[in-house]
Design a protein around this motif. Sequence first.
Motif, PDB file in Angstrom:
ATOM      1  N   PRO A 138       0.818  -1.205   0.000  1.00 33.60           N
ATOM      2  CA  PRO A 138       0.000   0.000   0.000  1.00 33.60           C
ATOM      3  C   PRO A 138       0.859   1.265   0.000  1.00 33.60           C
ATOM      4  CG  PRO A 138      -0.010  -1.021   2.172  1.00 33.60           C
ATOM      5  CD  PRO A 138       0.740  -1.949   1.266  1.00 33.60           C
ATOM      6  N   TYR A 173       3.146 -14.082   7.070  1.00 36.79           N
ATOM      7  CA  TYR A 173       2.136 -13.258   7.725  1.00 36.79           C
ATOM      8  C   TYR A 173       2.510 -11.785   7.619  1.00 36.79           C
ATOM      9  CZ  TYR A 173      -1.602 -12.389  11.089  1.00 36.79           C
ATOM     10  OH  TYR A 173      -2.752 -11.969  11.688  1.00 36.79           O
ATOM     11  N   GLN A 186      -4.590 -17.345   0.390  1.00 35.37           N
ATOM     12  CA  GLN A 186      -4.208 -17.077   1.767  1.00 35.37           C
ATOM     13  C   GLN A 186      -3.738 -18.314   2.523  1.00 35.37           C
ATOM     14  OE1 GLN A 186      -7.241 -16.022   4.483  1.00 35.37           O
ATOM     15  NE2 GLN A 186      -5.811 -16.070   6.155  1.00 35.37           N
ATOM     16  N   GLN A 187      -4.590 -19.323   2.563  1.00 40.09           N
ATOM     17  CA  GLN A 187      -4.242 -20.451   3.411  1.00 40.09           C
ATOM     18  C   GLN A 187      -3.329 -21.456   2.734  1.00 40.09           C
ATOM     19  OE1 GLN A 187      -4.462 -20.494   6.489  1.00 40.09           O
ATOM     20  NE2 GLN A 187      -5.702 -18.682   6.713  1.00 40.09           N
TER      21      GLN A 187
ATOM     22  N   LEU B 128     -13.200 -15.138   6.992  1.00 40.55           N
ATOM     23  CA  LEU B 128     -11.913 -15.689   7.446  1.00 40.55           C
ATOM     24  C   LEU B 128     -12.026 -17.198   7.651  1.00 40.55           C
ATOM     25  CD1 LEU B 128     -10.617 -13.177  10.168  1.00 40.55           C
ATOM     26  CD2 LEU B 128      -9.851 -13.421   7.812  1.00 40.55           C
ATOM     27  N   ASN B 131     -11.704 -18.937   4.532  1.00 40.48           N
ATOM     28  CA  ASN B 131     -10.324 -19.004   4.040  1.00 40.48           C
ATOM     29  C   ASN B 131      -9.585 -20.241   4.521  1.00 40.48           C
ATOM     30  OD1 ASN B 131     -10.280 -16.694   2.508  1.00 40.48           O
ATOM     31  ND2 ASN B 131      -9.571 -15.391   4.168  1.00 40.48           N
ATOM     32  N   TYR B 132     -10.101 -20.858   5.583  1.00 40.55           N
ATOM     33  CA  TYR B 132      -9.384 -21.994   6.163  1.00 40.55           C
ATOM     34  C   TYR B 132      -9.836 -23.349   5.608  1.00 40.55           C
ATOM     35  CZ  TYR B 132      -6.886 -19.418   9.808  1.00 40.55           C
ATOM     36  OH  TYR B 132      -6.019 -18.601  10.486  1.00 40.55           O
ATOM     37  N   LEU B 135      -7.629 -26.290   4.310  1.00 40.06           N
ATOM     38  CA  LEU B 135      -6.764 -27.083   5.190  1.00 40.06           C
ATOM     39  C   LEU B 135      -7.480 -28.313   5.755  1.00 40.06           C
ATOM     40  CD1 LEU B 135      -4.998 -24.281   7.271  1.00 40.06           C
ATOM     41  CD2 LEU B 135      -4.343 -25.254   5.085  1.00 40.06           C
ATOM     42  N   ARG B 260      -2.273 -24.580  17.780  1.00 39.57           N
ATOM     43  CA  ARG B 260      -2.683 -25.504  16.720  1.00 39.57           C
ATOM     44  C   ARG B 260      -4.088 -26.069  16.998  1.00 39.57           C
ATOM     45  NH1 ARG B 260      -0.245 -27.501  11.712  1.00 39.57           N
ATOM     46  NH2 ARG B 260      -1.157 -29.522  11.328  1.00 39.57           N
ATOM     47  N   LEU B 313      -8.009  -5.292  12.057  1.00 39.29           N
ATOM     48  CA  LEU B 313      -6.804  -4.857  11.367  1.00 39.29           C
ATOM     49  C   LEU B 313      -6.706  -3.346  11.502  1.00 39.29           C
ATOM     50  CD1 LEU B 313      -7.087  -6.862   8.056  1.00 39.29           C
ATOM     51  CD2 LEU B 313      -5.418  -7.209   9.858  1.00 39.29           C
ATOM     52  N   GLN B 316      -2.855  -2.228   8.732  1.00 43.05           N
ATOM     53  CA  GLN B 316      -2.152  -3.268   7.986  1.00 43.05           C
ATOM     54  C   GLN B 316      -2.620  -3.229   6.540  1.00 43.05           C
ATOM     55  OE1 GLN B 316      -2.115  -7.071   9.925  1.00 43.05           O
ATOM     56  NE2 GLN B 316      -1.951  -8.183   8.014  1.00 43.05           N
ATOM     57  N   ASP B 317      -1.712  -2.886   5.644  1.00 39.10           N
ATOM     58  CA  ASP B 317      -2.047  -2.746   4.237  1.00 39.10           C
ATOM     59  C   ASP B 317      -3.215  -1.782   4.026  1.00 39.10           C
ATOM     60  OD1 ASP B 317      -0.046  -4.450   3.764  1.00 39.10           O
ATOM     61  OD2 ASP B 317      -1.255  -6.080   2.990  1.00 39.10           O
ATOM     62  N   LEU B 319      -5.886  -1.468   5.580  1.00 37.12           N
ATOM     63  CA  LEU B 319      -7.209  -2.030   5.835  1.00 37.12           C
ATOM     64  C   LEU B 319      -7.505  -1.870   7.313  1.00 37.12           C
ATOM     65  CD1 LEU B 319      -6.413  -5.280   3.904  1.00 37.12           C
ATOM     66  CD2 LEU B 319      -7.873  -3.457   3.078  1.00 37.12           C
ATOM     67  N   GLN B 322     -11.529  -4.713   9.055  1.00 36.36           N
ATOM     68  CA  GLN B 322     -11.651  -6.160   8.914  1.00 36.36           C
ATOM     69  C   GLN B 322     -11.199  -6.865  10.191  1.00 36.36           C
ATOM     70  OE1 GLN B 322     -12.996  -7.703   6.302  1.00 36.36           O
ATOM     71  NE2 GLN B 322     -13.314  -5.733   5.298  1.00 36.36           N
ATOM     72  N   ASP B 325      -7.076 -12.067  12.079  1.00 42.68           N
ATOM     73  CA  ASP B 325      -6.905 -13.510  12.114  1.00 42.68           C
ATOM     74  C   ASP B 325      -6.307 -13.873  13.476  1.00 42.68           C
ATOM     75  OD1 ASP B 325      -6.975 -16.045  11.199  1.00 42.68           O
ATOM     76  OD2 ASP B 325      -5.687 -15.715   9.461  1.00 42.68           O
ATOM     77  N   ASN B 327      -3.267 -16.177  15.426  1.00 46.10           N
ATOM     78  CA  ASN B 327      -2.104 -17.058  15.471  1.00 46.10           C
ATOM     79  C   ASN B 327      -1.240 -16.610  16.653  1.00 46.10           C
ATOM     80  OD1 ASN B 327      -0.576 -14.802  14.614  1.00 46.10           O
ATOM     81  ND2 ASN B 327      -1.020 -15.306  12.477  1.00 46.10           N
ATOM     82  N   LEU B 328      -0.114 -17.260  16.836  1.00 51.33           N
ATOM     83  CA  LEU B 328       0.697 -16.979  18.019  1.00 51.33           C
ATOM     84  C   LEU B 328       1.310 -15.573  17.982  1.00 51.33           C
ATOM     85  CD1 LEU B 328       0.838 -18.819  20.366  1.00 51.33           C
ATOM     86  CD2 LEU B 328       2.977 -19.779  19.514  1.00 51.33           C
ATOM     87  N   LEU B 329       1.531 -15.057  16.762  1.00 53.39           N
ATOM     88  CA  LEU B 329       2.058 -13.688  16.670  1.00 53.39           C
ATOM     89  C   LEU B 329       1.025 -12.691  17.178  1.00 53.39           C
ATOM     90  CD1 LEU B 329       3.654 -13.668  13.109  1.00 53.39           C
ATOM     91  CD2 LEU B 329       4.793 -13.936  15.302  1.00 53.39           C
ATOM     92  N   GLU B 330      -0.230 -12.901  16.733  1.00 54.65           N
ATOM     93  CA  GLU B 330      -1.298 -12.008  17.187  1.00 54.65           C
ATOM     94  C   GLU B 330      -1.476 -12.131  18.695  1.00 54.65           C
ATOM     95  OE1 GLU B 330      -2.689  -9.784  15.573  1.00 54.65           O
ATOM     96  OE2 GLU B 330      -2.696 -10.291  13.441  1.00 54.65           O
TER      97      GLU B 330
END
Lengths: 588, 376
Positions: A138, A173, A186-187, B128, B131-132, B135, B260, B313, B316-317, B319, B322, B325, B327-330
Amino acid sequence: MTVRPYFSEKGFRTPPKWGDGTPLSLDFSGLIERAIGPGYSEALKKALVSAFEDYAPLVQKFGDFAASGSLTPGDQFRKDGLGAMPLLPESTAKAVAEAPCVLAVMDETLPYGHSVLRRPFGETRLAEIWLQDCHPWPDQHSDLPFGRAVSGAQVAQIEASGVTRLDPRAVYYKTGPLDPLYPGQQQRYAQNHSHGSAVLGLAAEPFDGTAPQGSAPVIMGVNVPPNAVRDTSGALLPFFLIMGMLYVLERSRKLAAQLAPYREDGQAPEIPVVFSLSFGILAGPKDGSHPLEQVMDALAASDLSGLGPVKFVLPMGNARRAAATATVPSGKSLGLRLLPDDWTPSYLEIWAPRRTDKPKAQSRISVTLTSPSGEELSFAGGAVGTITSQSLAAVGAGATVLAHWIANETAEGWREAVVIEFPATASQDLSAPVAPAGRWRLTLTDAEGAELQAHVQRDDPLDGLSSGGRQGRFEVPEDGVILDATGTVSAFATGAGVTRAGGVYLDAVPEEGETHVLAPYSGALWDGADNPDGDAFAPTERSATSPGVPVHSLVGGRSLPGSGTSMAAPQIARQMAQALIDGMSSSG
Amino acid sequence: MDFDSDGGSGSSLLSGALISTRDGTLGAADYQATPIDQIKPAHIKNREEGYKARFFRLSGEQRSVVAVADLMQVFSFDVSYVNEDMGHSLVTLLCECTEAGAHQPIVAKPLMRIRRPSNEYLSKAAKLVDNYVDLRDERNVEINIQIEDILSFFGMVTPLHGTSYRWTLELLDVAMDVASALVQSVKLDLGCPRPELFSPSLQPIIQTPSHGTFPSGHSTQAFTVASLLYCLRFASKNPDMDNEFCVSEDETRLMKIANRIAVNRTVAGVHFPVDSAAGAMLGITLGRTLYRIATGAPDMVQGRNFDAAQYMLAGQDGLSDQPRDFNLLELSELMKAEGPASATPEDMAEQIAPRTSMILKLLWEKADEEWKGRWG
């Protein structure tokens, strides 16, 4: 003039979605100039212009791509490039400066943050990757018409911050592809493995665990859009691959500029580039005249100023036993099995031999189809560049079979062809007519009695990128029709300027006088070719009882088996790149 | 089991056998009394001594019931106003605390505050979940096993054999039951609809549970287990534990498994990422609290806050509207308590000292012994 099939509205084997009319402007002229540099050959210019004339209209109608937000906004697009930029992290740049070689891997879901790339230099040896369908960074200028690029320097910075300790996918990410709004793919980066993870791992290191010591090629990557991979007709992919090639060449020049200060002579090196492309399709002219092949041949033959030699390694394909290629004497017939529950159209290509005279007003090829329920459809005498159609009246009533009448001009003459497009045999739209599944009968005739080549197009997509296609095949050939290994090579890999990689067993005893045992699926060139099974070979199976060779998962080690000639190409490309480095080092 | 017999399963057949045995060994008038002084222990001085004497004579099942009942007395809820989304919007989990050095519970203090996401938020978050779906094939087995069993997965990163770590496993079972009871109460109050209600395309691959989606029960339990295991094995090495998250590899290893397990529920199609985030915050806080309740460790617990409406968000970019998501970083960002989604409110600024539980202490001491006497 080259006339390519112009696919009908539902012709793409992507889910049948089309553009909403959004105008799509792909201004790539600046990239071409910056990539090939001054003094390029007429042949190269012609190949590129011809390919873009063919493919740009297709991509502009590729609705999913147009709507994905991948296009760089006009006010941010810099046609003239972005000037100098650091690609490699500094420590890697210093390590490779004296003898650099670029190994460019084009695939899907390439794990550009994988730890394998940190060997042997400590920091990554990724120079840059182009994520073609990621939305652009962006509020930043870009010199790419779509997608975003992520440099090795950026990856190294993220890795140095320690976040990959919490999540080995942190690089993805933080740089886009695991962004919740990254369309489509994405996934893919959350999965355990991808085609790209196997390919990149083998491009980086031998699977036997012998890590590179001292020197190793710099890696560049191109992630093609998953929908272009899903499109099993192969009609979309070449555009993205050609764009990727230009990108890699352009960035290799930038890399040379980055390395210059670290070299003894202080000069920008002429960096050789080896491309590894583990993609293939089953149907096409298979004489080197496919537009993608023309571009690769022209690039390989060109002496591009400022760059070293350019090499291409492609897999032979896995179609040796696919019963998808036949040689048919005029007037003979064979069966074509269309599978039930095939959600995508099936394509059949029929090619006449090369002739010196231009195609006549009416094609010399004619095709008679008999449906599984006995209904006959005849296609004859279509004019080059047109599409004719026939509809079924009984079983499958309303389903329309199309014939695209085309011709290819090559240096040595003309080849006529007809592409038959069968509708899907199943549809989510309950009102849409579908083709009957089962055995169709084909009778192929050439007006001058010549032998014809028939190919069923690839219809089985990569693992995890299914569009619902199912692979059709030839069967019960009439006497005289040849249905064997002949011509089963991938239709992307028949050019003169490419190295074809065949797959062999790692652990098998060759016949006397032979050096290897070929994997049973590894494709073959036409009879009479110099190296019918391939120009180079690499293991793609451990043994007859132990399938595949060990390949990397997206974040982990080599616990998965990878099969197919896709696994051979990166191994050959890596050795070729290493040999180029060793040659530079020994010659000083 | 409590109703099993000394030598095998209880049954009417066994009862019949015991009846005939008595008839054959005892005369009809042959009644004998046991002297009172043979019934030991004869003298119990206080409640603690009584617990010590009796708790471990109970069957495992009954011990667990007693322990959970005891622990549930430590917690209570404060539920705030109702909004248009048909559920209460804000729940605060309270914990009985002591002043430093005191022994009696004096006041219930806020331990975890959770604000629910709006239905508009969840509607966006359903994308979201979609999106999964790619998997599902590769996570199918994990997802189905984890419906009933999450401990086996922690057993991959820490020893947990049923014989060597019997008391640890019992402690973890109690912790998971407490976590389940608490998160179910929160779910009931917040009343958040499951993903399948927002899109018929999601088509979950396991039965969508009958209870609300937010917070995720699996996430709460998994992070409770991860935290408690970390405290059990490593807390003594890290007194500053409550101010850190995933700084040590030992903790990160456990949290990755919990992460996980939580994410697999989104892959299955029954949870939003925001459910996992709230469950993780609740689970970690609960695990650390149970550690204090069991040990009376002098360092204090930091109360936590999760505001789902702010889990968006930001920048981020470009946005900003929205859902995030998970994960462990979040999660590690959330645990810093700096952003709007998890900033510590004023009334929770001071760290608190949860009161101890005698029963959990007894169980903890047994479990703690198991980690001291490692073989091999």
